[in-house]
Enzyme design. Structure first.
Site, PDB file in Angstrom:
ATOM      1  N   LYS A  51       4.985  45.932  73.534  1.00 47.94           N
ATOM      2  CA  LYS A  51       5.205  45.639  74.952  1.00 47.94           C
ATOM      3  C   LYS A  51       6.031  46.712  75.666  1.00 47.94           C
ATOM      4  CE  LYS A  51       3.375  41.451  75.792  1.00 47.94           C
ATOM      5  NZ  LYS A  51       2.510  41.147  76.936  1.00 47.94           N
ATOM      6  N   SER A 305       1.090  43.662  65.940  1.00 48.55           N
ATOM      7  CA  SER A 305       1.585  43.870  67.305  1.00 48.55           C
ATOM      8  C   SER A 305       3.061  43.582  67.516  1.00 48.55           C
ATOM      9  CB  SER A 305       0.760  43.034  68.283  1.00 48.55           C
ATOM     10  OG  SER A 305       0.857  41.656  67.954  1.00 48.55           O
TER      11      SER A 305
END
Length: 504
Positions: A51, A305
């Site tokens: 992110k 992720s």
């Protein structure tokens, strides 16, 4: 359309804060699946998640006036930390609105990056609405976690690195999807540069908003979203991300909670790192793809992720891993209530290992046992074992896929309650924070008699409860209206075979 994002991705100068993460060969997983499995290690970013790429890219492209006024976002996790660090690096004031249910470890991590934290509401939607109100009030710029071209371009740099790090053939890339920012950026770049490489979006079964949109050919809002993989627990795919994904992904694969838990273990065994559930989602999808297509000798990439998970969730993850790997079957079995029956049952199982055994005396003739049995990952092994037991005269119910059995009833096996009538059994999820259980009970108090109750904290943002209530038939419609007004996610488990078998 992909080409419009390629230039944005190539121009995304994000490495003041982000790092180029390795593309590691998963040695054990590759051997097990007979394919070359590569993990893109976004769990190794400074904030343990991809992110930071999109957040920094968006911040970098704001006007000087926007930076001076400050930025705001609503997030319970990875976007909050990525934006906080990016803002700190650029000297921009950042406000993060987080639900009150957010674990303290995440709140503290955001504050440690210099951001102002505002705790508001129980859900992301409530936090987001409050953040939007503050935008107008304070003149702040809202930084969306996924539905923004500059954020999407920042996330797309993951694909740029993957193709540079592995210039040889890549047969398929598997990307987790929540709102779709990471997948949109990666798919746009990959399909432009290497159109022969397949891109698969991977979603949780109970939060598959992209799959629902592709099926309906329009964005839809899911009525309920599962919260185990909180990093991808999104009810509606983003508007811009859907525009990109509908033309670039080769398919959507869904994974359940047990499959995600198994993938967390797989990544740990190959890397000694523990990802969050959303972080292992892509590998869970990759494994399912190999199983369903029987492919061998291919090069497959999964994006790991993120790794922002609470330590106390590991107990729950560990419990579910064996089922997720298809190495454990959960059965309800009826045996004779007499000396030697359990010994005979063990003998009839052959050389299989028993992993769990729950039993309580019910009557003088039959005993019902809740038993976990080790099986091989081969689907047929479980079915064959069940059939073998039935052929030997046992009544067997396979509960391996029964959520109420795995979450609650395995901890409750205690016998039937013949004096309880009109029992309705409901399974709830409610926001978990100090006092939450008391508040939940207070809302139920005085309505109907509670005849059964099981609550277990799994270290997540939501508490899970199984409740039995004595509700006369004439009041069932009133009960349903009350439950709908209560506002918590719930499932009617009155007819669930695990409840009927052991407790009803």
């Amino acid at each position: 359309m992909p080409q419009s994002y390629v230039k944005r991705i190539l121009d995304a100068r994000i490495y003041d804060v982000a790092v180029e993460t390795p593309l590691d060969r998963a040695r054990l997983m590759s051997a097990r699946l007979n394919n070359q499995v590569l993990l893109k290690r976004e769990d190794l970013q400074p904030v343990f998640s991809f992110k930071i790429r999109g957040a920094y890219n968006k911040l970098r492209l704001l006007s000087e006036e926007q930076r001076q006024n400050g930025v705001i976002a609503a997030s319970a996790g990875n976007h909050a930390q990525g934006l906080a660090l990016s803002a700190q690096e650029m000297g921009v004031k950042a406000t993060i609105v987080m639900p009150r249910t957010t674990p303290a470890i995440k709140v503290d991590a955001v504050r440690a990056r210099g951001a102002r934290v505002v705790l508001h509401g129980d859900t992301y939607d409530e936090a987001s609405a409050h953040a939007q109100a503050l935008v107008g009030e304070k003149g702040l710029t809202y930084i969306h976690p996924y539905d923004d071209p500059d954020v999407i371009a920042g996330q797309g740099t993951v694909a740029l690195e993957v193709l540079r790090q592995h210039p040889g053939q890549i047969d398929a890339v598997f990307v987790p999807v929540g709102g779709g920012g990471l997948c949109a950026g990666m798919a746009a770049y990959i399909k432009y540069v290497r159109p022969e490489t397949k891109v698969f979006a991977v979603e949780p079964e109970d939060a598959a908003c992209l799959k629902a949109a592709l099926d309906k050919k329009r964005r839809v809002t899911l009525p309920h979203v599962g919260i185990f993989a909180d990093g991808v627990a999104v009810a509606q795919i983003g508007k811009e991300t859907y525009r990109v994904l509908k033309d670039t992904v080769d398919g959507v694969i869904t994974a359940n909670t047990d499959e995600m838990c198994a993938a967390i273990k797989d990544i740990f065994e190959d890397t000694r790192s523990i990802t969050e559930p959303a972080g292992a989602l892509a590998l869970a999808g990759l494994k399912k793809y190999v199983e369903e297509n029987g492919c061998e000798g291919q090069t497959l990439v999964a994006v790991a992720s993120g790794a922002n998970t609470n330590f106390d969730r590991l107990r729950y993850i560990s419990e579910r891993t064996e089922i997720g790997e298809k190495r454990e079957a959960i059965l309800a079995v009826t045996i004779a209530e007499k000396a030697g029956s359990y010994k005979k049952f063990c003998k009839d199982l052959g050389k299989r290992n028993i992993t769990e055994f729950n039993y309580r005396f019910a009557d003088e003739h039959e005993a019902r046992i809740f038993v976990g049995v080790q099986v091989s990952p081969d689907h047929n092994d479980r079915r064959e074992m069940v059939q073998e037991l039935r052929d030997k005269g046992y009544q067997v119910v396979d509960m391996t896929d029964n959520e109420a059995a795995k979450l609650h009833i395995r901890h409750m096996v205690g016998g039937h309650a013949p004096l309880v009538d009109n029992e309705q059994v409901l399974r709830f999820e409610f926001p978990e924070r100090p006092g939450a259980l008391f508040n939940f009970l207070a809302k139920l108090a005085g309505r109907w008699n509670i005849s059964m109750f099981h609550y277990r904290n799994h270290g997540s943002a939501y508490g899970r409860v199984l409740v039995g209530m004595q509700v006369p038939k004439a009041e069932r419609r009133e009960m349903k209206q009350f439950l709908d007004d209560l506002g918590y996610g719930y499932w009617d488990e009155t007819e669930n075979e695990a409840y009927q078998f052991f407790l009803g």
